[in-house]
Design a protein around this motif. Structure first.
Motif, PDB file in Angstrom:
ATOM      1  N   VAL A 100       0.878  -1.173   0.000  1.00  0.00           N
ATOM      2  CA  VAL A 100       0.000   0.000   0.000  1.00  0.00           C
ATOM      3  C   VAL A 100       0.909   1.214   0.000  1.00  0.00           C
ATOM      4  O   VAL A 100       1.753   1.355   0.891  1.00  0.00           O
ATOM      5  N   GLN A 112       2.336   0.434   4.175  1.00  0.00           N
ATOM      6  CA  GLN A 112       2.117  -0.822   4.868  1.00  0.00           C
ATOM      7  C   GLN A 112       1.792  -1.884   3.825  1.00  0.00           C
ATOM      8  O   GLN A 112       1.744  -1.599   2.629  1.00  0.00           O
ATOM      9  N   ILE A 114      -0.941  -5.337   2.901  1.00  0.00           N
ATOM     10  CA  ILE A 114      -2.202  -5.972   3.270  1.00  0.00           C
ATOM     11  C   ILE A 114      -2.255  -7.362   2.653  1.00  0.00           C
ATOM     12  O   ILE A 114      -1.506  -7.665   1.712  1.00  0.00           O
ATOM     13  N   THR A 118      -9.191  -9.513   4.023  1.00  0.00           N
ATOM     14  CA  THR A 118      -9.613  -8.282   4.688  1.00  0.00           C
ATOM     15  C   THR A 118     -10.036  -7.271   3.631  1.00  0.00           C
ATOM     16  O   THR A 118      -9.339  -7.090   2.636  1.00  0.00           O
ATOM     17  N   TYR A 120     -11.272  -3.367   2.383  1.00  0.00           N
ATOM     18  CA  TYR A 120     -10.994  -1.970   2.688  1.00  0.00           C
ATOM     19  C   TYR A 120     -11.864  -1.074   1.806  1.00  0.00           C
ATOM     20  O   TYR A 120     -11.953  -1.297   0.591  1.00  0.00           O
ATOM     21  N   GLN A 133      -9.206   3.181   2.380  1.00  0.00           N
ATOM     22  CA  GLN A 133      -9.199   3.616   3.766  1.00  0.00           C
ATOM     23  C   GLN A 133      -8.611   2.487   4.622  1.00  0.00           C
ATOM     24  O   GLN A 133      -9.135   1.374   4.651  1.00  0.00           O
ATOM     25  N   LEU A 134      -7.519   2.778   5.278  1.00  0.00           N
ATOM     26  CA  LEU A 134      -6.901   1.813   6.187  1.00  0.00           C
ATOM     27  C   LEU A 134      -7.449   2.045   7.577  1.00  0.00           C
ATOM     28  O   LEU A 134      -8.484   2.688   7.753  1.00  0.00           O
ATOM     29  N   SER A 135      -6.790   1.548   8.603  1.00  0.00           N
ATOM     30  CA  SER A 135      -7.270   1.748   9.973  1.00  0.00           C
ATOM     31  C   SER A 135      -7.172   3.215  10.362  1.00  0.00           C
ATOM     32  O   SER A 135      -6.286   3.945   9.905  1.00  0.00           O
ATOM     33  N   THR A 138      -5.930   6.759   8.282  1.00  0.00           N
ATOM     34  CA  THR A 138      -4.875   6.525   7.302  1.00  0.00           C
ATOM     35  C   THR A 138      -5.448   6.032   5.977  1.00  0.00           C
ATOM     36  O   THR A 138      -6.340   5.190   5.953  1.00  0.00           O
ATOM     37  N   LYS A 139      -4.937   6.567   4.878  1.00  0.00           N
ATOM     38  CA  LYS A 139      -5.313   6.126   3.544  1.00  0.00           C
ATOM     39  C   LYS A 139      -4.056   5.713   2.791  1.00  0.00           C
ATOM     40  O   LYS A 139      -2.946   6.100   3.138  1.00  0.00           O
ATOM     41  N   ALA A 160     -10.669  -2.019   9.060  1.00  0.00           N
ATOM     42  CA  ALA A 160     -10.822  -0.792   8.286  1.00  0.00           C
ATOM     43  C   ALA A 160     -12.263  -0.342   8.268  1.00  0.00           C
ATOM     44  O   ALA A 160     -12.946  -0.439   7.268  1.00  0.00           O
TER      45      ALA A 160
END
Length: 610
Positions: A100, A112, A114, A118, A120, A133-135, A138-139, A160
């Motif tokens: 990402v 990061q 992925i 999961t 997103y 959109q991450l956690s 954060t994008k 997410a």
């Protein structure tokens, strides 16, 4: 070529379509008219992504309800249907350890990784890259060919959750992003960005409009990062969250922000599908004096400068109908695609056997089969050296030295036998004639000065690639910008004992409202049958108006003993059609329609013969 006299189509009865869903505007500054034709008065214009309830339809026009409660008519080819609000789109990685990145390209820093399993939420798209959109807040950006899209109907993603917008501070957070306004009830705000407008504070619903930088709004209410205000007489909402508005990519980690207020641009290279600089450089020529060079891919972005007619620009990126370019003085920015003429990219020819890509976004896979992962995307005209063959798949060498596999029936092969999955065109000799050329420009577009000879050749070359990939022997009357006499064009078909002759043209008419496709024939029998089949497939592929195949007394048809047709793809005298025929995608669709019609013709001949 003499002008055509086109009979006006009989008007169809008005079809009431209350509760028939809604449409969304797909161009910026769409004209809304008082009636269903280009001759009716323009009553307002609407920004891109405006959602409008459908009231009724008539021919190629849709009557819609406007945000102020009034009604008007819009062209159906400039909007997209939205029957219901779509579920919130999400992505899921198709590979372990997917990078990402901080921006839409492989030159940006990895923020990061992925893994599959999961999901997103999607924030926005930029070419072949998707921002997710991450956690938390954060994008990041992921390559679209390494993920699959899903909807929010499945299991929620605990890692997410959909972001809850919060009101940013009034002060500017960094040098690259303008600060969002703070707001209190009754306050007047001057916008520094261009947010979309929604009927409710929910970005997953269709937008009903868009504001522009510099506009003033009066705050009615503020909640959870959303501001309510009066929009065309109704209460509406816009979000102060960055993800809810159009924006250019942010700078990568460790890069200095551009303190001018314009997001920093990526390095000046044209990234190929594998992240390597492409060997092909496209250029664009400015068609109008004083062309605006803008900071973003829309008409609301700031003007960085103006460009003189005739200026040659290097294309760095494409986004919709906009191009990010580099001017001769080194300055970069965005220009409107309908105000420039884009050159076709030229790619180096490998030594030895090679394949040529004939369709945009052709998959290159890790192995010889559709069950293998897509590792890259190739574009029309790219050439790759063949290193091996596995069944119907070619193993090729990519620009970065790695290898991949391409389906043989989707490419044109040179130096090795082609892969043919259909025998209709095997061994057929087809002459493709790009009309006009040299000092004979043909028709000239009324709005953007498009030269007919140029778009004729672009479509003809795309058609050649598709026919050759299917096993036909294709002979071009002109493969470049040169002039031939009409007799010379016919002689190419006679001397080579062609099975069929296909002449590619674009039309013009004194009435600028006239639009659509026509395929002409001179002789009844095979020629009229070929024209009818090609006409059907052409309008099906392009969605141009069907003006029906018909008799045409043209030299290249009348004096030609070979089965012959002349295809008029669209009208350069019509504003909207001139915009469309200039589009690379629309040209490919036109070539695809011609190709499918030819396939059907030979298929029917084989059936009769058996």
């Amino acid at each position: 070529m003499s002008l055509l006299t086109i009979a006006c189509a009989v008007s169809l009865p008005l079809t009431t379509a209350w509760a028939a869903g809604s449409v969304q505007v797909s161009v910026d500054k769409l004209n809304v008219r008082s009636g269903p034709s280009l001759q009716d008065t323009i009553i307002t214009t609407l920004p891109m992504k405006t959602a409008l309830p459908v009231v009724a339809t008539k021919n190629d026009w849709i009557q819609v309800k406007l945000p102020d409660g009034k009604t008007g008519w819009v062209a159906n080819w400039l909007v997209t249907a939205q029957q219901t609000a779509a579920p919130a789109p999400q992505i899921e990685s198709t590979t372990d350890g997917l990078n990402v990145r901080s921006g839409p390209g492989q030159t940006y820093a990895v923020v990061q990784t992925i893994n599959p399993g999961t999901r997103y939420p999607i924030v926005q798209k930029n070419g072949q890259w998707i921002q997710i959109q991450l956690s938390g807040q954060t994008k990041g950006w992921v390559a679209s060919w390494l993920v699959k899209e899903t909807t929010s109907g499945g299991q929620a993603n605990p890692a997410a959750p959909p972001p809850t917008p919060t009101t940013p501070p009034v002060t500017q957070a960094d040098g690259g992003t303008p600060a969002k306004p703070g707001a209190v009830q009754g306050a007047s705000l001057t916008l520094e960005f261009a947010p979309y407008v929604y009927a409710t504070p929910d970005a997953s619903t269709p937008a009903i409009g868009q504001l522009h930088a510099g506009e003033n709004v009066t705050v009615i209410k503020q909640q959870n990062g959303w501001i309510q205000f009066q929009y065309d007489g109704v209460n509406a909402w816009f979000s102060t969250d960055e993800g809810s508005m159009p924006s250019l990519p942010t700078t990568g980690a460790g890069e200095a922000a551009d303190t001018s207020g314009t997001p920093a641009q990526p390095p000046v290279v044209t990234p190929g599908p594998t992240g390597q600089p492409s060997a092909a450089k496209q250029t664009a020529r400015v068609n109008t004096d004083g062309l605006n060079l803008r900071s973003g891919a829309n008409t609301s972005s700031g003007i960085l400068g103006t460009l003189a007619i005739g200026t040659t620009l290097t294309i760095m990126e494409k986004q919709g109908e906009w191009y990010r370019v580099q001017a001769p003085d080194g300055k970069t920015g965005w220009v409107a695609g309908w105000l420039v003429t884009v050159s076709q990219p030229t790619y180096p020819t490998p030594s030895g056997p090679y394949v040529t890509i004939i369709n945009p976004d052709t998959n290159i896979r890790s192995g010889p089969g559709t069950e293998h992962d897509v590792i890259s995307l190739a574009q029309t005209g790219e050439k790759f050296a063949i290193t091996n063959k596995a069944g119907d798949w070619f193993q090729v060498t990519l620009g970065n030295g790695t290898s991949g596999y391409i389906a043989g029936w989707l490419v044109s092969a040179s130096g090795t036998p082609a892969v043919i999955r259909s025998n209709e065109l095997a061994g057929k000799v087809i002459v493709v004639d790009a009309g006009h050329g040299g000092n004979d420009n043909g028709a000239t577009g009324l709005s953007f000065s498009t030269l007919e000879k140029t778009v004729n050749l672009q479509v003809a070359l795309l058609l050649r690639n598709k026919l050759e990939a299917a096993g036909a022997k294709v002979i071009m009357t002109r493969p470049d910008d040169r002039k031939l006499t009409l007799q010379q064009r016919v002689d190419v078909a006679i001397v080579n004992k062609a099975d069929i002759f296909v002449s590619v043209h674009h039309n013009t008419h004194p009435n600028t409202a006239t639009n659509g496709s026509i395929v002409f024939y001179y002789n009844q029998g095979n020629s009229s049958k070929l024209a009818s089949l090609v006409q059907n497939e052409l309008v099906k592929a392009t969605n141009y108006k069907d003006l029906q195949s018909r008799f045409g007394d043209y030299f290249v048809l009348r004096e030609n003993p070979v089965t012959s047709i002349l295809a008029e793809i669209g009208f350069l005298s019509n504003y909207n059609e001139e915009v469309r025929v200039r589009s690379e995608k629309q040209q490919d669709l036109a070539a695809e329609g011609l190709y499918k019609g030819i396939i059907q013709f030979f298929s029917s001949q084989n059936t009769q013969g058996s």
